[in-house]
Design a protein around this motif. Structure first.
Motif, PDB file in Angstrom:
ATOM      1  N   UNK A 115       0.887  -1.314  -0.051  1.00  0.00           N
ATOM      2  CA  UNK A 115      -0.006  -0.045  -0.056  1.00  0.00           C
ATOM      3  C   UNK A 115       0.825   1.343  -0.008  1.00  0.00           C
ATOM      4  N   UNK A 116       0.484   2.468  -0.557  1.00  0.00           N
ATOM      5  CA  UNK A 116       1.301   3.457  -0.647  1.00  0.00           C
ATOM      6  C   UNK A 116       1.573   4.187   0.552  1.00  0.00           C
ATOM      7  N   UNK A 117       2.588   4.485   1.021  1.00  0.00           N
ATOM      8  CA  UNK A 117       2.629   5.453   2.111  1.00  0.00           C
ATOM      9  C   UNK A 117       2.498   6.628   2.073  1.00  0.00           C
ATOM     10  N   UNK A 118       1.871   7.124   3.165  1.00  0.00           N
ATOM     11  CA  UNK A 118       1.208   8.565   3.008  1.00  0.00           C
ATOM     12  C   UNK A 118       1.856   9.645   3.873  1.00  0.00           C
ATOM     13  N   UNK A 133       2.031   9.332  -0.799  1.00  0.00           N
ATOM     14  CA  UNK A 133       0.909  10.169  -1.322  1.00  0.00           C
ATOM     15  C   UNK A 133       0.659  11.258  -0.237  1.00  0.00           C
ATOM     16  N   UNK A 134       0.379  12.504  -0.770  1.00  0.00           N
ATOM     17  CA  UNK A 134      -0.121  13.442  -0.143  1.00  0.00           C
ATOM     18  C   UNK A 134      -1.538  13.379   0.234  1.00  0.00           C
ATOM     19  N   UNK A 135      -1.804  13.467   1.521  1.00  0.00           N
ATOM     20  CA  UNK A 135      -3.213  13.281   1.968  1.00  0.00           C
ATOM     21  C   UNK A 135      -3.874  14.610   1.687  1.00  0.00           C
ATOM     22  N   UNK A 140      -7.664  13.640   5.197  1.00  0.00           N
ATOM     23  CA  UNK A 140      -7.397  13.885   6.978  1.00  0.00           C
ATOM     24  C   UNK A 140      -8.740  13.564   7.585  1.00  0.00           C
ATOM     25  N   UNK A 141      -9.801  13.999   7.262  1.00  0.00           N
ATOM     26  CA  UNK A 141     -11.297  13.646   7.723  1.00  0.00           C
ATOM     27  C   UNK A 141     -11.370  12.252   7.977  1.00  0.00           C
ATOM     28  N   UNK A 142     -11.018  11.478   7.182  1.00  0.00           N
ATOM     29  CA  UNK A 142     -11.140  10.059   7.098  1.00  0.00           C
ATOM     30  C   UNK A 142     -10.259   9.434   8.252  1.00  0.00           C
ATOM     31  N   UNK A 143      -8.908  10.148   8.360  1.00  0.00           N
ATOM     32  CA  UNK A 143      -7.809   9.638   8.870  1.00  0.00           C
ATOM     33  C   UNK A 143      -8.287   9.823  10.552  1.00  0.00           C
TER      34      UNK A 143
END
Length: 399
Positions: A115-118, A133-135, A140-143
């Motif tokens: 999976x892609x690192x964030x 990958x830029x959030x 960010x809301x989902x995180x």
């Protein structure tokens, strides 16, 4: 001067600890299938039986891509039965159980995780030889929701404390860093903006669990990246913001960066050859070349993070947990006398899990940990003290 006794009961948020000693989060390397094993249970049972008040399970990732590699636990329904057995084992020894909640961000191995690192920006993710990958704002809301979900799972599994990882340039720490956070929206630029994500995560976790668990943050004081990185002045300002929010029961100051300068957290001898040999192929070759620059030497002395942590102590009134070089009764008392409420122990307990009980019985007892840091590379197999296991000679054997 403090009159606190390290072995007296103490309150941490809604929980009462039997003493002021916490086993800090050190990845155990005992979850090959990303699930609890008997080995992991025994690791924490032994520490709990050895006298600490709380043992912290690390690393409990909030999402699958948030692991440093695929062998780490991530909090999901499938993991819950094992986690319940783990907390039951810790509780049976009279201790409390804590879970370190975090997302590795650019420290994640995207190849291993598949999976892609964030990250807050597109920055290097060296473990996967990639970039993050830029959030975006929706991410960010989902995180925040993801952290809340993980906190609920942890509490439902019997954890008494939740440590939110805001250090070592993991995801939240990256947002705090002016070097790694290159955003120009409301999550980047000024320190208040860079602290926004951390504050939202912490608020979400507290809203989810209420007073069902103690909640504290592991917060970097200095990432070891010089003037361009995150430093103690930033840390004091962030701590004041977190204190004003009122969602935390404590802060555990830490230092160093898994991306930029890992030895600043540990101090002592850097195990360069052993670290490189824990990897294969290009990673091994690269580490052999980069090790003198990446794994720097910092002289060890007891309570080595205290000079920085004193500045944080002066900046806030909330409880603080001193980490770094707490190995005997004298260093415990030094921390309490300096205004800290709890102390966290790590490497010394790998060498001697029963060290707290021995110190309680005899205040003159000293740790047999020699700060060789040979335990560091063992996180990729099974975290242990190679001296205790007899894998290398004990330099204190003749003492």
């Amino acid at each position: 001067m403090s009159t606190l006794d390290p072995f007296s009961p103490a309150r941490l948020g809604p929980r009462t600890l039997r003493n002021r000693l916490i086993k800090c989060a050190t990845f155990e390397g005992a979850t090959p299938d990303a699930l609890v094993t008997d080995d992991l249970i025994e690791f924490h049972r032994e520490v709990a039986a050895g006298g600490v008040a709380m043992s912290t399970v690390a690393y409990c990732a909030v999402a699958p891509e948030g692991r440093t590699d695929r062998h780490q636990i991530w909090l999901r329904d499938e993991a819950m039965p094992g986690l319940r057995h783990l907390t039951d084992a810790i509780h049976a020894e009279g201790a409390l159980a804590a879970a370190q909640l975090g997302h590795a961000g650019p420290v994640a191995n995207s190849v291993s995780n598949r999976r892609k690192a964030l990250g807050p920006s597109r920055i290097p993710a060296p473990m996967g030889m990639s970039v993050t990958r830029r959030l975006d704002r929706d991410d960010l809301t989902e995180m925040v929701t993801t952290f809340r979900r993980a906190a609920r799972i942890a509490v439902d599994c019997g954890f008494d404390g939740l440590e939110i990882h805001c250090g070592h340039n993991y995801l939240i720490s990256c947002f705090l860093s002016p070097l790694l956070n290159r955003r120009r929206d409301e999550y980047g630029g000024t320190l208040v903006n860079r602290a926004r994500f951390a504050r939202e995560v912490i608020a979400g976790v507290r809203d989810e669990v209420g007073d069902e668990a103690a909640v504290w943050a592991k917060l970097n004081m200095y990432d070891g990246a010089g003037r361009l990185g995150f430093g103690i002045d930033d840390a004091c300002a962030v701590a004041q913001l977190l204190e004003s929010d009122g969602h935390l029961d404590a802060i555990e100051p830490t230092a160093g960066s898994s991306l930029l300068n890992p030895m600043y957290l540990f101090h002592g001898d850097p195990p360069r050859a052993e670290f490189a040999n824990a990897f294969h192929g290009s990673m091994r070759a690269g580490l052999k070349v980069a090790a003198p620059f990446f794994l720097k030497h910092y002289d060890y002395h007891d309570t080595y993070l205290l000079p920085l942590a004193r500045q944080l102590r002066a900046a806030v009134r909330m409880p603080l947990i001193l980490l770094g070089g707490v190995t005997d009764r004298a260093s415990m008392q030094t921390a309490l006398d300096a205004g800290f409420d709890f102390v966290a122990m790590g490497r010394a307990l790998l060498r001697e899990p029963d060290l707290p009980l021995r110190i309680q019985g005899d205040p003159t007892v000293t740790s047999r940990c020699v700060h060789c840091n040979l335990c560091m590379p063992t996180i990729y197999s099974r975290t242990r003290c190679p001296i205790r296991e007899g894998e290398v000679p004990d330099p204190l054997a003749a003492v």
